[in-house]
Write an enzyme that holds these catalytic residues in place. Structure first.
Site, mmCIF file in Angstrom:
data_model
loop_
_atom_site.group_PDB
_atom_site.id
_atom_site.type_symbol
_atom_site.label_atom_id
_atom_site.label_comp_id
_atom_site.label_asym_id
_atom_site.label_seq_id
_atom_site.Cartn_x
_atom_site.Cartn_y
_atom_site.Cartn_z
ATOM 1 N N ALA A 1 -62.077 -1.396 -34.027
ATOM 2 C CA ALA A 1 -60.657 -2.224 -34.202
ATOM 3 C C ALA A 1 -59.275 -2.427 -34.381
ATOM 4 O O ALA A 1 -59.022 -2.232 -34.754
ATOM 5 C CB ALA A 1 -61.618 -3.285 -35.240
ATOM 6 N N MET A 2 -58.785 -3.132 -34.114
ATOM 7 C CA MET A 2 -56.843 -3.496 -34.454
ATOM 8 C C MET A 2 -56.104 -4.740 -34.846
ATOM 9 O O MET A 2 -57.098 -6.098 -34.712
ATOM 10 C CB MET A 2 -56.214 -3.544 -32.765
ATOM 11 N N GLU A 3 -55.577 -5.001 -35.578
ATOM 12 C CA GLU A 3 -55.445 -6.051 -36.945
ATOM 13 C C GLU A 3 -54.282 -7.122 -35.550
ATOM 14 O O GLU A 3 -53.937 -7.642 -37.404
ATOM 15 C CB GLU A 3 -54.889 -5.456 -38.024
ATOM 16 N N ASN A 4 -53.815 -7.459 -34.429
ATOM 17 C CA ASN A 4 -53.914 -8.161 -33.837
ATOM 18 C C ASN A 4 -52.576 -9.004 -34.884
ATOM 19 O O ASN A 4 -54.481 -10.112 -34.970
ATOM 20 C CB ASN A 4 -53.364 -7.967 -32.392
ATOM 21 N N HIS B 1 -61.804 -4.687 -43.519
ATOM 22 C CA HIS B 1 -60.200 -3.722 -43.442
ATOM 23 C C HIS B 1 -59.131 -4.603 -42.278
ATOM 24 O O HIS B 1 -57.682 -5.191 -42.034
ATOM 25 C CB HIS B 1 -60.811 -2.757 -42.900
ATOM 26 N N GLU B 2 -59.832 -5.439 -41.371
ATOM 27 C CA GLU B 2 -58.871 -6.105 -40.666
ATOM 28 C C GLU B 2 -57.992 -6.918 -40.582
ATOM 29 O O GLU B 2 -57.052 -7.626 -41.134
ATOM 30 C CB GLU B 2 -59.448 -6.594 -39.026
ATOM 31 N N GLU C 1 -53.332 1.751 -43.583
ATOM 32 C CA GLU C 1 -53.875 1.901 -43.284
ATOM 33 C C GLU C 1 -54.835 2.647 -44.744
ATOM 34 O O GLU C 1 -56.637 2.286 -45.385
ATOM 35 C CB GLU C 1 -54.175 3.472 -41.775
#
Length: 856
Positions: free
Chosen positions: A279-282, A313-314, A336
């Site tokens: 995933a990516m926290e954009n 987490h995101e 992180e």
């Protein structure tokens, strides 16, 4: 809300005092600072090329003749500087580290300018930068800009310290759905094309910019503090009920922890069918592997752990990383580690039934961190592969260090320090010292000195305690490895028994040798209360025997730590097989399934010592000692079982199914596998995956075409994964079919590597694999994302066979220097493989002797 508004008013001041490193060749010079960027892209998921223009407001701080910016694989068609009515033409030259230089004919005086760049590009087909993803005959465009990939989509000042507002405008076909970080400001349609202008963002780094274009369906995320939606590929909106249900409570828990409301205007999720990472926290547009969002309405306990943890987490990143951002990639662990810690905290608060409290995070870090080739968590970063080198330690080691701090100062003090840190640095950038200052401010302990040693040097200590109370520390390393001498400031939370009384205290060890008279003549010493320390430890054999007799004094985490620690000492050459087996056997008989599972997991890790000469005896051991445990549990999962029981069954079944060679279990597996193929809802995924593996390894019936057909038909990503990546075929014809499938459109670029890994793990001798790799290398490299290409040696080729290692060296040595980052991965693969071979040479004979009694 008032606090956020007040902090936002400080943005301009923060921008003028950004944390910028001394000028170095691999970063943009400090002579120019961006303050705002406008980006306009014209793109179509059904077209391979796109065009764009950008306007970047900059401040020239000192006289210069050139303006630097990043771009990669783009064609700059025009560049100029504007200052009011004045235009300065720039001739663009490419430099090192993806830096381009806009060269002016005359000096550029200090002042404010607008850098104007027009460009063209090609949408790539891997899964980094801006990329095309084809799913069910339909094209979508997604983005993945962390860590240095925004430059692949548009020219920019692509460094995290340049934290500025952005405004995105996208022109795309009217039929497409277009989404970005912020709400829509305006939407115009003309001649079948739409132009969507999004609101200006708050200050953020380029790597958090995101947008997506495609024929999405969406579902509203209700109950959040801001508007939100989940965007999914067309036809999949009904697979999001579980995520819709639980996301609001996760966000609310984090808002409460930070005492800061979610800091952005909206919160959207996107399910991405082709995604290299999890995933990516954009900001405002978090992207996820589709398998994390597209789920059954009520997944089983073990199936829900991953998605809930990743969502937590995101969302934690919206504060750690987004609101407060590291200044450069050498402090990525700040992002992180904190997000991982906060996710674990959230999971324990909201979902105690998932047993996150019994996880020992350090164990996922200790292996990599023991290597002689490992780098510190905080290391020099020049290029993108440097960021990814040892990436996992940013999460696991970083979280472990934070847990250790929390255990020393207490959760409330830790929370206070974190809140102070967030409020002081909101909307700005930080370095590690800023964190230490915040935590030192709420603690009586000098955390700064302690943490620097853990994060600015590699590895971790081995603490040895003798019966006279003498404590020594040295760098832990595996048997036969050569490492530099190091010391740490180590907090020992001691539990020990003297004269029948159990005592506890905390001491700090910062020298190679320390004397603690109170430990002299102790019956036993356990130096790692609640297993939160980041170290290995050794006590005398007499003390260990006494401790095993008092195991009920320890909690589950501590019991597991005793076993994992003995396994580590074996790998370090400090003890032998006969020393660890009594510990393993004692814990295998524990009443708690969490502890039993740890014992089963450690036994499974002796797999590298199983060979043709002893596999019958090993199977006899499993059938005699462990099959009764599985028979007691049965292969039928019931609705009232705890997560720990389910996980124990899955672990036992995996070990026994693949190594016990039990005809009854093989027949049961075949029946279960066929049942899952027919109806995936009828069998839990953990059992189904093992059943497919056992069946495809042992059964004479060829199920390959049936499994692939079911894979293509399945809708849920996790079902697809279970069907495809559980296969354990070893015959050359089917192995080649599996590998050929990896190059087709049926498997996304981001998943291609996983088929190679599956095949590699199936094969004892990997001749077939390397024959295929040599024949298909160009197509494979062209398809996979850069990260998977660079890390391919360690993921695919780490081995405990000298013959396999020779094949790996022959394959990679001609190509490793042609692909950025692959040489480093090759070195890691060599080190890990040679280490396993050393352990095999050391312990093979002892393991054979241990197993011999089961063959009598």
């Amino acid at each position: 809300m008032r606090r956020i508004i007040t902090l936002f008013s400080c943005v301009l001041a923060l921008l003028t005092t950004q944390v910028l490193a001394k000028d170095v060749e691999y970063r943009l010079p400090s002579s120019i600072t961006p303050t705002f960027q406008d980006i306009h892209l014209t793109l179509d998921p059904d077209a391979p090329n796109y065009s764009g223009s950008t306007r970047i407001n900059i401040t020239v701080n000192s006289v210069t003749k050139k303006v630097g910016f990043y771009q990669q694989d783009l064609t700059v068609t025009h560049a100029e500087l504007r200052q009011n009515e004045r235009v300065i033409a720039l001739n663009v030259e490419q430099g090192d580290y993806n830096i381009n230089w806009g060269m002016a004919d005359a000096d550029i005086a200090p002042g404010k300018y607008t850098l104007v760049i027009d460009f063209e590009g090609k949408v790539n087909t891997s899964s980094d930068g801006m990329y095309l993803s084809r799913f069910e005959e339909t094209n979508y465009i997604f983005t993945q800009f962390e860590d240095m990939h925004a430059r692949k989509a548009f020219p920019s000042f692509d460094e995290p310290a340049f934290k500025i507002p952005y405004q995105m405008t996208i022109t795309a076909p009217e039929k497409q759905v277009v989404v970005s970080n912020t709400p829509v400001e305006s939407h115009d349609v003309s001649e079948g094309m739409q132009t969507v202008k999004f609101e200006k963002t708050k200050p953020m780094p380029t790597y958090l910019i995101a947008y997506t274009v495609g024929p999405f369906d969406s579902v509203e995320l209700k109950g959040l503090s801001v508007p939100g939606k989940i965007y999914v590929p067309k036809g999949y909106a009904d697979k999001t009920k579980f995520v819709v249900k639980h996301t609001p409570e996760i966000l609310a828990t984090l808002e409460d922890f930070f005492d800061i409301k979610y800091p952005y205007k909206k919160l959207d999720f996107v399910a991405v069918p082709n995604f290299t990472h999890g995933a990516m926290e954009n900001v405002g547009l978090i992207t996820y592997r589709d398998s994390l969002l597209l789920l059954a309405d009520e997944p089983g306990l073990t199936e829900r752990k991953g998605p809930l943890n990743v969502i937590a987490h995101e969302l934690a990143h919206q504060w750690f990383g987004n609101l407060v951002t590291m200044a450069w990639w050498d402090d990525l662990w700040l992002n992180e580690a904190f997000a991982s810690w906060a996710a674990s905290y959230t999971m324990m608060e909201l979902y105690p039934e998932l047993n996150f409290a019994d996880r020992i995070v350090q164990e996922s870090a200790f292996g990599a961190d023991a290597s002689p080739t490992v780098k510190p968590v905080k290391k020099v970063v020049r290029i993108q592969p440097d960021v990814m080198d040892g990436l996992g330690l940013n999460y696991s080691k970083g979280e472990s260090i934070l847990q250790m701090i929390e255990s020393l100062i207490g959760t409330e003090k830790f929370r206070e320090g974190v809140r102070n840190y967030m409020n002081t640095h909101a909307w700005g950038n930080t370095v590690a010292d800023d964190l230490w200052a915040a935590l030192d401010g709420v603690s009586d302990i000098n955390l700064s000195a302690m943490m620097k040693a853990y994060l600015e040097q590699p590895a971790y200590p081995l603490i040895s305690i003798d019966d006279k109370g003498t404590i020594t520390q040295e760098r832990f390393h595996y048997a036969g490895a050569t490492v530099d001498a190091q010391t740490w400031a180590v907090p020992l939370k001691l539990t020990y028994k003297v004269n029948g009384a159990i005592k506890q205290e905390v001491v700090f060890i910062d020298k190679a040798k320390t004397q603690l008279p109170q430990l002299a003549e102790a019956d036993w010493v356990f130096p790692n209360d609640n297993a939160t320390g980041y170290f290995r430890w050794a006590i005398t054999s007499k003390q260990l025997d006494n401790l095993l007799g008092d195991l009920d004094v320890l909690n589950n985490r501590e019991k597991k730590n005793v076993l994992y620690n003995m396994q580590a000492l074996l790998n370090a050459g400090k003890v032998n097989i006969d020393s660890i087996m009594p510990v393993l056997n004692a814990l295998a008989k524990d009443n708690d399934p969490v502890v039993k599972r740890a014992a089963v997991g450690v036994l499974a890790e002796f797999d590298y010592l199983v060979n043709d000469d002893n596999k019958a005896n090993y199977a006899a051991l499993l059938n005699q000692e462990y099959l009764p445990l599985l028979n007691e549990l049965t292969l039928q999962q019931t609705s009232d079982e705890s997560e720990s029981v389910i996980s124990l069954r899955n672990q036992l079944y995996s070990l026994l199914g693949n190594r016990a060679n039990n005809e009854t279990l093989i027949k049961q597996s075949e029946s279960i596998a066929k049942q899952y193929i027919k109806d995936s809802s009828a069998v839990p995924a953990g059992i189904a995956g093992t059943a497919i593996g056992v069946t495809t390894k042992h059964s004479e019936e060829e199920l390959y075409e049936t499994l692939v057909a079911a894979f293509k038909k399945a809708q849920l990503p996790n079902v697809k994964r279970t069907l495809l990546y559980s296969m354990r075929y070893t015959d050359e014809a089917t192995v080649n079919k599996m590998l050929d499938l990896a190059l087709t459109d049926d498997i996304t670029p981001a998943n291609t590597l996983y088929m190679l890994v599956r095949v590699s793990r199936n094969l004892e001798l990997k001749t077939v694999l390397y024959k295929w790799l040599n024949s298909n290398l160009d197509a494979l490299i062209a398809k996979m994302p850069d990260y998977h290409v660079s890390r391919m040696p360690e993921f695919v080729s780490t081995t405990c066979s000298a013959e396999n290692l020779d094949m790996a060296k022959a394959f990679y040595e001609p190509i490793k220097d042609k692909h950025e980052g692959m040489a480093r991965s090759f070195d890691i693969m060599l080190d890990e493989s040679k280490q396993c071979l050393r352990l095999k040479a050391t312990y093979q004979e002892d393991f054979n002797k241990f197993l011999a009694k089961y063959g009598e």
